[in-house]
Motif scaffolding. Structure first.
Motif, PDB file in Angstrom:
ATOM      1  N   LEU A  28      36.335  44.462  45.987  1.00 32.78           N
ATOM      2  CA  LEU A  28      37.606  43.750  45.802  1.00 32.78           C
ATOM      3  C   LEU A  28      37.507  42.753  44.653  1.00 32.78           C
ATOM      4  CD1 LEU A  28      40.414  42.872  47.063  1.00 32.78           C
ATOM      5  CD2 LEU A  28      39.101  41.216  48.400  1.00 32.78           C
ATOM      6  N   LEU A  29      38.521  42.735  43.808  1.00 34.83           N
ATOM      7  CA  LEU A  29      38.607  41.710  42.771  1.00 34.83           C
ATOM      8  C   LEU A  29      39.968  41.041  42.861  1.00 34.83           C
ATOM      9  CD1 LEU A  29      37.191  43.627  39.645  1.00 34.83           C
ATOM     10  CD2 LEU A  29      36.068  41.760  40.889  1.00 34.83           C
ATOM     11  N   ASP A  30      40.032  39.813  42.372  1.00 36.03           N
ATOM     12  CA  ASP A  30      41.293  39.073  42.385  1.00 36.03           C
ATOM     13  C   ASP A  30      41.420  38.435  41.001  1.00 36.03           C
ATOM     14  OD1 ASP A  30      42.861  36.588  42.606  1.00 36.03           O
ATOM     15  OD2 ASP A  30      42.959  37.086  44.742  1.00 36.03           O
ATOM     16  N   THR A  31      42.483  38.750  40.266  1.00 35.28           N
ATOM     17  CA  THR A  31      42.530  38.296  38.862  1.00 35.28           C
ATOM     18  C   THR A  31      42.580  36.770  38.760  1.00 35.28           C
ATOM     19  OG1 THR A  31      44.945  38.560  38.660  1.00 35.28           O
ATOM     20  CG2 THR A  31      43.573  40.448  38.034  1.00 35.28           C
ATOM     21  N   ASP A  32      43.249  36.110  39.719  1.00 33.83           N
ATOM     22  CA  ASP A  32      43.250  34.639  39.685  1.00 33.83           C
ATOM     23  C   ASP A  32      41.834  34.094  39.860  1.00 33.83           C
ATOM     24  OD1 ASP A  32      45.954  34.415  39.270  1.00 33.83           O
ATOM     25  OD2 ASP A  32      46.454  34.081  41.377  1.00 33.83           O
ATOM     26  N   GLU A  33      41.071  34.726  40.765  1.00 34.50           N
ATOM     27  CA  GLU A  33      39.687  34.262  40.971  1.00 34.50           C
ATOM     28  C   GLU A  33      38.847  34.502  39.723  1.00 34.50           C
ATOM     29  OE1 GLU A  33      37.872  36.005  44.449  1.00 34.50           O
ATOM     30  OE2 GLU A  33      39.330  35.007  45.760  1.00 34.50           O
TER      31      GLU A  33
END
Ligand code: S3P
Length: 170
Positions: A28-33
């Motif tokens: 999982l990736l989160d662009t904000d993170e």
């Protein structure tokens, strides 16, 4: 193939992304993170110091990298990411784009106690949500390969429907 989750703030991209990545046994990736990690600053700090335009430039750089480096991730995208056609092209290069939908009232209820979203910090947040959603509707609709309603549903239910839709889509 990556799965890019897009949609307005508070549509459940982060919580659904977590469940979906577990269900599919992918990372999982989160662009904000990714932005916060790269910049070593919070999103509100970036908005304060560089304005929305500065934030959008940083966000574009992240999407460029994602279009080159990654496959088989679930990627939860910042709510404004699909407003850039360049970002959408990056998503389409190596992924399927899943849009999460929610009503303005649902979004309001989900985000009202959170002060991490500079674009929703006005006095009358519900009106702000209604108007920003309207402005963005077309960009979200055009970017999406699949759209899933999240009103009154848990992240588990939404993630299960995404898996089913992707399976049908082949
Ligand atoms: C934004 C959404 C936020 C974050 C930034 C801008 C937007 O992400 O990228 O505050 O323009 O809709 P979430 O959608 O994860 O809240």
């Amino acid at each position: 193939m990556n799965i890019y989750l897009i949609g307005f703030m508070g549509t459940g991209k982060t919580s659904t992304g977590k469940v979906l990545s577990e269900m599919m046994n992918t990372r999982l990736l989160d662009t904000d993170e990714l932005i916060v990690e790269q910049e070593k600053r919070s999103i509100p700090d970036i908005f304060r110091e560089e304005g929305e335009a500065g934030f959008r430039n940083i966000e574009k750089g992240i999407f460029r990298k994602l279009s080159k480096d990654t496959s088989d991730y679930v990627i939860s995208c910042g709510g404004g990411a699909p407003l850039s056609s360049e970002n959408v092209s990056c998503m389409k290069k190596n992924g399927v784009v899943v849009r999460l939908l929610a009503s303005p009232q649902t979004v309001y209820d989900r985000v009202k106690d959170d002060d991490g979203r500079p674009l929703l910090s006005s006095e009358d947040a519900l009106s702000g949500i209604i108007s920003l959603m309207k402005d963005r509707e077309r960009a979200y609709r055009e970017a999406a390969d699949i759209a899933i309603d999240t009103d009154g549903r848990t992240p588990d239910e939404v993630a299960a429907e995404i898996v089913e839709s992707l399976t049908k889509k082949g």
